[in-house]
Structure formats: C-alpha cells, structure tokens
Design an enzyme around this catalytic site. Structure first.
Site, PDB file in Angstrom:
ATOM      1  N   ARG A  78     -30.435  20.010 -19.560  1.00  0.00           N
ATOM      2  CA  ARG A  78     -30.153  20.675 -18.281  1.00  0.00           C
ATOM      3  C   ARG A  78     -28.690  20.571 -17.841  1.00  0.00           C
ATOM      4  NH1 ARG A  78     -35.397  20.305 -14.341  1.00  0.00           N
ATOM      5  NH2 ARG A  78     -34.668  22.271 -13.566  1.00  0.00           N
ATOM      6  N   PRO A  79     -27.802  21.238 -18.576  1.00  0.00           N
ATOM      7  CA  PRO A  79     -26.385  21.211 -18.192  1.00  0.00           C
ATOM      8  C   PRO A  79     -26.131  21.982 -16.882  1.00  0.00           C
ATOM      9  CG  PRO A  79     -26.742  22.730 -20.030  1.00  0.00           C
ATOM     10  CD  PRO A  79     -28.064  22.068 -19.755  1.00  0.00           C
ATOM     11  N   ILE A  80     -24.939  21.765 -16.274  1.00  0.00           N
ATOM     12  CA  ILE A  80     -24.592  22.492 -15.050  1.00  0.00           C
ATOM     13  C   ILE A  80     -23.259  23.228 -15.220  1.00  0.00           C
ATOM     14  CG2 ILE A  80     -25.916  21.114 -13.388  1.00  0.00           C
ATOM     15  CD1 ILE A  80     -23.192  19.645 -12.820  1.00  0.00           C
ATOM     16  N   ASP A  81     -22.926  23.524 -16.501  1.00  0.00           N
ATOM     17  CA  ASP A  81     -21.648  24.185 -16.778  1.00  0.00           C
ATOM     18  C   ASP A  81     -21.510  25.521 -16.041  1.00  0.00           C
ATOM     19  OD1 ASP A  81     -23.837  24.753 -18.571  1.00  0.00           O
ATOM     20  OD2 ASP A  81     -22.485  26.003 -19.742  1.00  0.00           O
ATOM     21  N   LEU A  82     -22.606  26.265 -15.902  1.00  0.00           N
ATOM     22  CA  LEU A  82     -22.527  27.586 -15.249  1.00  0.00           C
ATOM     23  C   LEU A  82     -22.196  27.422 -13.768  1.00  0.00           C
ATOM     24  CD1 LEU A  82     -25.640  29.305 -16.904  1.00  0.00           C
ATOM     25  CD2 LEU A  82     -23.249  29.493 -17.582  1.00  0.00           C
TER      26      LEU A  82
ATOM     27  N   ARG B 277     -44.133  15.560  -6.606  1.00  0.00           N
ATOM     28  CA  ARG B 277     -42.877  16.266  -6.336  1.00  0.00           C
ATOM     29  C   ARG B 277     -43.126  17.733  -6.021  1.00  0.00           C
ATOM     30  NH1 ARG B 277     -38.789  15.498 -11.066  1.00  0.00           N
ATOM     31  NH2 ARG B 277     -37.822  17.035  -9.722  1.00  0.00           N
TER      32      ARG B 277
ATOM     33  N   ASP C 253     -42.424  27.452 -15.601  1.00  0.00           N
ATOM     34  CA  ASP C 253     -43.115  26.431 -14.808  1.00  0.00           C
ATOM     35  C   ASP C 253     -44.636  26.523 -14.889  1.00  0.00           C
ATOM     36  OD1 ASP C 253     -40.777  25.314 -14.037  1.00  0.00           O
ATOM     37  OD2 ASP C 253     -40.777  26.109 -11.995  1.00  0.00           O
TER      38      ASP C 253
ATOM     39  N   LYS D 179     -41.756  24.762  -3.160  1.00  0.00           N
ATOM     40  CA  LYS D 179     -40.740  23.711  -3.318  1.00  0.00           C
ATOM     41  C   LYS D 179     -39.397  24.328  -3.724  1.00  0.00           C
ATOM     42  CE  LYS D 179     -40.465  21.380  -7.348  1.00  0.00           C
ATOM     43  NZ  LYS D 179     -39.109  21.385  -7.940  1.00  0.00           N
ATOM     44  N   ASN D 180     -39.432  25.241  -4.686  1.00  0.00           N
ATOM     45  CA  ASN D 180     -38.184  25.774  -5.228  1.00  0.00           C
ATOM     46  C   ASN D 180     -37.472  26.716  -4.269  1.00  0.00           C
ATOM     47  OD1 ASN D 180     -38.628  24.248  -7.444  1.00  0.00           O
ATOM     48  ND2 ASN D 180     -39.051  25.939  -8.859  1.00  0.00           N
TER      49      ASN D 180
ATOM     50  N   ILE E 264     -37.011  28.845 -22.252  1.00  0.00           N
ATOM     51  CA  ILE E 264     -36.096  28.429 -21.179  1.00  0.00           C
ATOM     52  C   ILE E 264     -35.631  26.971 -21.347  1.00  0.00           C
ATOM     53  CG2 ILE E 264     -35.733  28.292 -18.667  1.00  0.00           C
ATOM     54  CD1 ILE E 264     -36.407  31.131 -19.493  1.00  0.00           C
TER      55      ILE E 264
ATOM     56  N   CYS F 273     -32.768  15.250 -17.969  1.00  0.00           N
ATOM     57  CA  CYS F 273     -33.993  14.960 -17.232  1.00  0.00           C
ATOM     58  C   CYS F 273     -35.161  15.171 -18.168  1.00  0.00           C
ATOM     59  CB  CYS F 273     -34.132  15.839 -16.010  1.00  0.00           C
ATOM     60  SG  CYS F 273     -34.740  17.463 -16.404  1.00  0.00           S
TER      61      CYS F 273
HETATM   62  C1  UD1 Z   1     -35.130  26.223 -11.573  1.00  0.00           C
HETATM   63  C2  UD1 Z   1     -36.406  25.641 -11.013  1.00  0.00           C
HETATM   64  C3  UD1 Z   1     -37.313  25.150 -12.132  1.00  0.00           C
HETATM   65  C4  UD1 Z   1     -37.554  26.267 -13.147  1.00  0.00           C
HETATM   66  C5  UD1 Z   1     -36.226  26.868 -13.607  1.00  0.00           C
HETATM   67  C6  UD1 Z   1     -36.401  28.079 -14.507  1.00  0.00           C
HETATM   68  C7  UD1 Z   1     -35.702  24.759  -8.884  1.00  0.00           C
HETATM   69  C8  UD1 Z   1     -35.493  23.550  -8.036  1.00  0.00           C
HETATM   70  N1  UD1 Z   1     -36.065  24.527 -10.153  1.00  0.00           N
HETATM   71  O1  UD1 Z   1     -34.450  25.167 -12.250  1.00  0.00           O
HETATM   72  O2  UD1 Z   1     -38.541  24.741 -11.564  1.00  0.00           O
HETATM   73  O3  UD1 Z   1     -38.224  25.750 -14.258  1.00  0.00           O
HETATM   74  O4  UD1 Z   1     -35.448  27.284 -12.468  1.00  0.00           O
HETATM   75  O5  UD1 Z   1     -37.159  29.056 -13.869  1.00  0.00           O
HETATM   76  O6  UD1 Z   1     -35.618  25.874  -8.419  1.00  0.00           O
HETATM   77  N2  UD1 Z   1     -28.549  26.185 -17.924  1.00  0.00           N
HETATM   78  C9  UD1 Z   1     -27.340  25.968 -18.559  1.00  0.00           C
HETATM   79  N3  UD1 Z   1     -26.235  25.732 -17.789  1.00  0.00           N
HETATM   80  C10 UD1 Z   1     -26.298  25.720 -16.427  1.00  0.00           C
HETATM   81  C11 UD1 Z   1     -27.523  25.959 -15.789  1.00  0.00           C
HETATM   82  C12 UD1 Z   1     -28.645  26.178 -16.565  1.00  0.00           C
HETATM   83  O7  UD1 Z   1     -27.255  25.967 -19.777  1.00  0.00           O
HETATM   84  O8  UD1 Z   1     -25.249  25.500 -15.781  1.00  0.00           O
HETATM   85  C13 UD1 Z   1     -29.770  26.410 -18.743  1.00  0.00           C
HETATM   86  C14 UD1 Z   1     -30.788  25.294 -18.558  1.00  0.00           C
HETATM   87  O9  UD1 Z   1     -30.508  24.185 -19.376  1.00  0.00           O
HETATM   88  C15 UD1 Z   1     -32.075  25.973 -18.914  1.00  0.00           C
HETATM   89  C16 UD1 Z   1     -31.863  27.399 -18.395  1.00  0.00           C
HETATM   90  O10 UD1 Z   1     -30.439  27.552 -18.272  1.00  0.00           O
HETATM   91  O11 UD1 Z   1     -32.225  26.005 -20.302  1.00  0.00           O
HETATM   92  C17 UD1 Z   1     -32.553  27.697 -17.097  1.00  0.00           C
HETATM   93  O12 UD1 Z   1     -32.081  26.849 -16.097  1.00  0.00           O
HETATM   94  P1  UD1 Z   1     -32.008  27.250 -14.563  1.00  0.00           P
HETATM   95  O13 UD1 Z   1     -32.482  28.651 -14.360  1.00  0.00           O
HETATM   96  O14 UD1 Z   1     -30.660  26.902 -14.062  1.00  0.00           O
HETATM   97  O15 UD1 Z   1     -33.085  26.267 -13.943  1.00  0.00           O
HETATM   98  P2  UD1 Z   1     -32.924  25.345 -12.664  1.00  0.00           P
HETATM   99  O16 UD1 Z   1     -32.208  26.082 -11.592  1.00  0.00           O
HETATM  100  O17 UD1 Z   1     -32.418  24.011 -13.074  1.00  0.00           O
END
Ligand code: UD1
Length: 421
Positions: free
Chosen positions: A124-128, A402, A310, A25-26, A332, A119
């Site tokens: 789960r922020p998207i700042d990065l 999912r 996961d 899926k990922n 994580i 979620c």
């Molecule tokens: C992906 C996987 C998910 C897996 C995760 C970690 C998909 C669809 N999902 O999720 O199954 O559990 O990797 O291996 O591929 N973070 C920030 N800011 C950001 C982005 C992330 O602080 O902009 C933090 C998150 O809150 C979390 C950590 O970084 O604590 C890891 O997140 P990330 O590696 O981005 O996971 P996803 O890509 O969301």
C-alpha cells in the site's frame, strides 16, 4: 477493545427478516477529514459507530478540533485548528489516516505524520498522493519514518494525471485542491460513490467541483470553506456482506437504508449464481435464495463501477458452498486472500496462486476455531460460519470492528445464532 473477544456462531440457521445498513466507513473517514477545512461546526449524520471512526475523531482532537458523538451524529468544531501533526500511534492504528494529509495541509500549510508503511493487504504505497501534492506546491521531506509536508505560500492548482484511479489519492487531491489557488484537474480519478459523497459535502461547504463520479474532476479553489450538515451514504460493502450471509444460509432478507445503485458491481454476480434479488426505491433490497447456488463466471476485482475488492472475501466464502468451481482474480491488492486458510479450516476447498483464488464448492462446511487477519477477510469468516454445521469461534474481532457496527446484533435480529464472548 479486549483482543481476546470472540464471536461464537452456531451455524445452519436461515437468515430471515429486515436489516438496516449503517453509514459507510469509507465515506465517513474522508468526510471527517474534510471537516478540518470548514471554519466552524460540521454536523455528520449516519456516521457509523466503528473503531476506525473513533480513531479519526481522536486525530481531529489532536488537531485542535472539538469532536462529539450523539447516536449516529458526529459534530466537529474546526473553528480553531491548532495542530498539524498526526501521532504515530494513530497512523499505525488506521492506515487510512493518510486521508488527513490533504485537508490539514490545505488548512494549515503544514502536516507532519509518520509514514503509513505496509498493512495487512500488502505494501500500500502512497506515491500517488505525494507526487500529486508536490505538483500542487507542497514540499515533502521524508526522514526517520516521518513525512513533513509544507506549503509555505499555500497550495496551487495543477493538472494531475493518476497512473491508477486510487481512491485515497483522489480524496487527498480533492481535499487539497478545494482551497488551493487556481484550478485543479484530476485525470483518471477514482469514481467510487464515496468520492461523490465527499464532493457533495465539499460543495455544500462552498467548494467548486465538477465531474465527481467521472474520470476527470475539475476543481476551482476557493479561499475558505464554511461548515454544513451532511448525511453519510450507506455502506455498500456492509450491505453486500449481509446479502452474502443471507444467501449462504438460503435465507430471505430485506436490507433497508442502502443504495442499490452503488451495488451494480456485485448484485449481478449474486443473480448469476441463482439468488433472486429485487431492488426498490427508498433504499431497499430484497434477496431470496431457496436452493443451492451455482458458481459464478470468473470474478475480477476492479475499480468502481467494477466488482469491489472489498467484497471479494465475503464472496469467496459464499462460493465455498456453491455448486461448481469459482475463480476470483484480485487485481487491486496483492495480498487479499488471507482469509482462505481459515475458510479451509471451516471445510472449504480453496486454493490460491498469486492473485488467483479457485474455490471448489463443497456441500457443507463444518464449524471450527478461526481467526480474522484483516477486516473484510474477517467478515468472510462470519459468512462461512453462519452456514457451517456446528459451532464456530472467530477471534481477531479488532479487525471486524473497524468496519462492521456490532455484526452480532445485526445478524441476531434476522435469526442468526451468534454472540460475542
Ligand atoms: C480505499 C478503501 C479500501 C478499498 C480500496 C480500493 C478507504 C478508507 N479504503 O483504500 O477499503 O479496498 O480503496 O477500492 O476508503 N496505490 C499505489 N500508490 C498510491 C495509492 C495506491 O500504488 O499512492 C495502489 C495500492 O497499493 C492498491 C491500489 O493502488 O494496489 C488501490 O489503492 P487505493 O484505491 O488507493 O485504495 P485506498 O484508498 O488505500
């Protein structure tokens, strides 16, 4: 799907036989988003039949792509991309829709989507993601819960250093950078196999990328990508879940169509518990578990190649019947022990405090009515119920569907007494 569906499991049956693992899926989700960049018809094989993949196909249709499935092959025709907006309903349905941002911005110079918000795993922020795209020339406006991203003159390359190796951010930067002007470097990039799969796809489409799978990735932008044919890598988390299921039932199983090289973060943990695991060429893994397992040394979830977050939930389920005390540290996500209260209903002895979970192994679990609150936590409940004496009912299947393609059919084929009602 009807949310009242449930899995009914009569536990205590040994799993025995051969089980094929479906595509990841990922990997499928970022690959479907990458198809937006290719001017023509992309063909993706080994694409799992999952509700998240369906949601990605609906996003593609909204963007003006033609998306069709035949068996496990999905064809995406992105000759005409007419849209740039991802509807709020689809963003809410699947938080990882955010991975469309880099591709849509790269193809159309504009992307509008609702803010993904929190979620089931935490904030789960998207700042990065956003700060990287800004460094590449995107202007991002946040208002009324929406993100409006524009790159009027097109995106340009940049040297980006991630403060954490985020999987999604690395994917979004890759997708934005392959058609941006000039060079991009991603430092502290995620190294997951799904990143390597995405890169291999993009390179087939004509992208210039070096270093995927390592901490620094170099990308040289090319103006246009052409479509290609590609096969999604096997799902290492599904494979790991089925190994846990076989181990907890003292079974003997061969997994086919998997990639053991992607599973070095957790196969040694299974071995340390007393399971016999052999990996073969041609994508096969054999597991046999004749006696009661013992608790592993402390497990810490880490970015790849460490122990994957996961697979933490299925392993806590496995450890619930192991001899001794198991300790899991979740580094994580802050909210990834939501399955624990349900494991306790099944007779497990588990306590959590903050990011630590302590499992005191019990001899037997007992069937109960439990409810999945998120995808991998739901899989953990299946693992536990397969070993529990008596009947268990699992609801909340919309989460499990999912990420697991008909788990009842797969597990029944190796001897489990499981059905969907
Ligand atoms: C992906 C996987 C998910 C897996 C995760 C970690 C998909 C669809 N999902 O999720 O199954 O559990 O990797 O291996 O591929 N973070 C920030 N800011 C950001 C982005 C992330 O602080 O902009 C933090 C998150 O809150 C979390 C950590 O970084 O604590 C890891 O997140 P990330 O590696 O981005 O996971 P996803 O890509 O969301």
């Amino acid at each position: 799907m009807d949310n009242r569906q449930k899995l009914i499991i009569n536990g205590g049956r040994r799993l025995e036989g051969e089980l094929s693992v479906h595509g990841a899926k990922n990997s499928a989700l970022p690959l479907l988003s990458a198809a937006v960049l290719a001017h023509g018809e992309t063909v993706l094989h080994n694409c799992p039949c999952l509700t998240d993949v369906d949601a990605a196909c609906r996003i593609l249709s909204k963007l003006g792509c033609r998306c069709q499935r035949s068996g496990s092959t999905v064809t995406v025709d992105a000759a005409n991309v007419t849209g740039f907006e991802i509807p709020d309903t689809l963003m809410r349905e699947m938080r990882s829709s955010i991975v469309f941002l880099g591709a849509v911005l790269g193809r159309t110079g504009h992307c509008r989507l609702s803010f993904p918000g929190g979620c089931e795993l935490g904030a789960r922020p998207i700042d990065l993601h956003l700060s990287a795209l800004e460094q590449m020339g995107a202007e991002i406006l946040e208002e009324h819960g929406y993100l409006d991203c524009t790159a009027t003159g097109g995106l340009h390359g940049a040297k980006i250093t991630l403060s954490f190796p985020s999987v999604g951010a690395t994917e979004n930067i890759l997708l934005a950078a392959v058609t941006a002007k000039g060079y991009t470097e991603i430092h502290n990039a995620a190294r997951e196999p799904e990143i390597v799969d995405l890169t291999e796809f993009l390179v087939k489409c004509g992208a210039k990328i070096r270093g995927a799978g390592e901490s620094v990735i170099f990308i040289e932008g090319t103006p246009r990508l052409e479509p290609c044919e590609h096969s999604v890598i096997p799902d290492r988390i599904v494979a790991g879940t089925y190994l846990c299921a076989a181990a907890i039932t003292h079974g003997e199983i061969i997994l086919t169509h998997c990639d053991p090289a992607h599973m070095n973060g957790f196969i040694p943990v299974l071995e340390s518990m007393g399971a016999r695991v052999y990996t073969y060429g041609g994508g096969k893994i054999y597991l046999s578990c004749k006696k009661r397992l013992s608790a592993p040394p402390t497990v810490r979830t880490m970015p790849y190649p460490g122990f994957p977050t996961d697979i933490q939930a299925p392993f806590t389920a496995l450890c619930s019947t192991a001899e001794g005390t198991s300790v899991f540290v979740e580094t994580i996500f802050e909210n990834r022990f939501r399955h624990v209260s349900e494991l306790v209903r099944l007779g497990a002895s588990v306590k959590t405090e903050g990011r630590v979970c302590v499992v005191q192994g019990v001899k037997t679990l007992s069937g109960a009515k439990v409810c999945a609150a998120e995808l991998r936590g739901g899989a953990a409940l299946i693992v536990a119920a397969l070993a529990a004496e008596g009947t268990s009912e699992i609801t909340g299947l919309e989460y499990i569907d999912r990420g697991y393609e008909s788990p009842e059919t797969a597990l029944r084929s190796v001897g489990a007494d499981i059905k969907r009602a």
